[in-house]
Design a protein around this motif. Structure first.
Motif, PDB file in Angstrom:
ATOM      1  N   UNK A   7       0.825  -1.212   0.000  1.00 14.16           N
ATOM      2  CA  UNK A   7       0.000   0.000   0.000  1.00 14.16           C
ATOM      3  C   UNK A   7       0.863   1.266   0.000  1.00 14.16           C
ATOM      4  N   UNK A   8       1.943   1.260   0.766  1.00 12.37           N
ATOM      5  CA  UNK A   8       2.850   2.416   0.789  1.00 12.37           C
ATOM      6  C   UNK A   8       3.460   2.611  -0.601  1.00 12.37           C
ATOM      7  N   UNK A   9       3.905   1.521  -1.213  1.00  5.29           N
ATOM      8  CA  UNK A   9       4.532   1.611  -2.530  1.00  5.29           C
ATOM      9  C   UNK A   9       3.550   2.123  -3.581  1.00  5.29           C
ATOM     10  N   UNK A  10       2.329   1.627  -3.544  1.00  3.12           N
ATOM     11  CA  UNK A  10       1.301   2.066  -4.497  1.00  3.12           C
ATOM     12  C   UNK A  10       0.944   3.536  -4.251  1.00  3.12           C
ATOM     13  N   UNK A  11       0.730   3.877  -2.992  1.00  4.88           N
ATOM     14  CA  UNK A  11       0.323   5.237  -2.630  1.00  4.88           C
ATOM     15  C   UNK A  11       1.339   6.279  -3.094  1.00  4.88           C
ATOM     16  N   UNK A  12       2.605   5.902  -3.100  1.00  7.85           N
ATOM     17  CA  UNK A  12       3.661   6.853  -3.442  1.00  7.85           C
ATOM     18  C   UNK A  12       4.303   6.556  -4.797  1.00  7.85           C
ATOM     19  N   UNK A  48      12.945  10.124  -2.284  1.00 10.30           N
ATOM     20  CA  UNK A  48      12.277   9.575  -1.092  1.00 10.30           C
ATOM     21  C   UNK A  48      12.005  10.638  -0.037  1.00 10.30           C
ATOM     22  N   UNK A  49      12.539  11.859  -0.248  1.00  9.74           N
ATOM     23  CA  UNK A  49      12.278  12.948   0.711  1.00  9.74           C
ATOM     24  C   UNK A  49      10.796  13.304   0.732  1.00  9.74           C
ATOM     25  N   UNK A  50      10.078  12.998  -0.359  1.00  4.67           N
ATOM     26  CA  UNK A  50       8.649  13.293  -0.420  1.00  4.67           C
ATOM     27  C   UNK A  50       7.809  12.303   0.386  1.00  4.67           C
ATOM     28  N   UNK A  51       8.427  11.240   0.877  1.00  2.00           N
ATOM     29  CA  UNK A  51       7.694  10.243   1.664  1.00  2.00           C
ATOM     30  C   UNK A  51       7.328  10.822   3.027  1.00  2.00           C
ATOM     31  N   UNK A  52       6.091  10.619   3.463  1.00  2.00           N
ATOM     32  CA  UNK A  52       5.748  11.024   4.829  1.00  2.00           C
ATOM     33  C   UNK A  52       6.616  10.249   5.837  1.00  2.00           C
ATOM     34  N   UNK A  53       6.927  10.879   6.944  1.00  2.00           N
ATOM     35  CA  UNK A  53       7.831  10.273   7.933  1.00  2.00           C
ATOM     36  C   UNK A  53       7.376   8.904   8.412  1.00  2.00           C
ATOM     37  N   UNK A  54       6.056   8.715   8.633  1.00  2.00           N
ATOM     38  CA  UNK A  54       5.603   7.420   9.141  1.00  2.00           C
ATOM     39  C   UNK A  54       5.779   6.319   8.091  1.00  2.00           C
ATOM     40  N   UNK A  55       5.540   6.630   6.813  1.00  2.00           N
ATOM     41  CA  UNK A  55       5.757   5.634   5.759  1.00  2.00           C
ATOM     42  C   UNK A  55       7.245   5.327   5.598  1.00  2.00           C
ATOM     43  N   UNK A  56       8.054   6.381   5.648  1.00  2.00           N
ATOM     44  CA  UNK A  56       9.501   6.194   5.533  1.00  2.00           C
ATOM     45  C   UNK A  56      10.017   5.330   6.690  1.00  2.00           C
ATOM     46  N   UNK A  57       9.532   5.606   7.888  1.00  2.00           N
ATOM     47  CA  UNK A  57       9.951   4.831   9.061  1.00  2.00           C
ATOM     48  C   UNK A  57       9.549   3.365   8.921  1.00  2.00           C
ATOM     49  N   UNK A  58       8.354   3.119   8.387  1.00  2.00           N
ATOM     50  CA  UNK A  58       7.874   1.748   8.197  1.00  2.00           C
ATOM     51  C   UNK A  58       8.755   1.009   7.188  1.00  2.00           C
TER      52      UNK A  58
END
Length: 174
Positions: A7-12, A48-58
């Motif tokens: 889901x994270x990969x698709x969302x971004x 990857x800087x555009x990734x929200x912190x919670x998604x990046x952390x996951x």
């Protein structure tokens, strides 16, 4: 875990799904256990800087957990490929497996650019290339049994590659 990563990969808008992304991470880590997770994230997203912190952390948690499971001191039974659950259709599992193998080859190639393959790793790489061509229209118990065997082979082959490169590096340090 598979679905959350997917889901994270698709969302971004990543070009890879969860299985392929995990394969890339595993390939990178098998060749160089100390590789920086930022290299992996950069392969998944150019920025990857555009990734929200919670998604990046996951995502970073997945990478670090994979690093721990691939540690030569970890139990060989704790590592596994990140694939859809067993209750998903077999064709979906096999397709994800095919993508995982593609990712693994990419991850290995990202780190290992010369032609020197220690031990049996050249044979494993040839097998992985063949597995990227696996037929995904599968059904029935016979295909399911074959998939379980191939999955286990790849799991153990990955650990063998990790060991070959770990041994190769320790041999160079002396």
């Amino acid at each position: 875990m598979y679905q959350a990563i997917n889901e994270i990969l698709i969302r971004h808008n990543a070009d890879q799904g969860a299985a392929e992304a995990h394969g890339i991470a595993v390939g990178m880590l098998c060749i160089e256990g100390k590789v920086d997770a930022a290299n992996w994230l950069h392969e998944l997203w150019a920025d990857e800087q555009d990734l929200p912190d919670d998604d990046k952390a996951f995502m970073l948690e997945l990478f670090e957990r994979t690093r721990e499971l691939l540690d030569p001191d970890a139990s060989e039974f704790s590592f596994d490929l990140l694939l859809p659950d067993d209750d998903e259709p077999l064709s979906e599992q096999v397709d994800a497996f095919r993508c995982w193998c593609q990712g693994f080859l990419f991850g290995v190639g990202y780190i290992q650019t010369d032609a020197e393959w220690p031990g049996d790793t050249a044979e494993v790489m040839r097998d992985m290339i063949e597995l990227t061509k696996i037929e995904t229209e599968v059904e029935g118990e016979e295909d399911e049994d074959a998939f379980i065997e191939i999955h286990e082979y790849v799991r153990m082959a990955v650990l063998s590659v990790r060991d070959q490169f770990a041994g190769d590096k320790s041999g160079q340090m002396h």
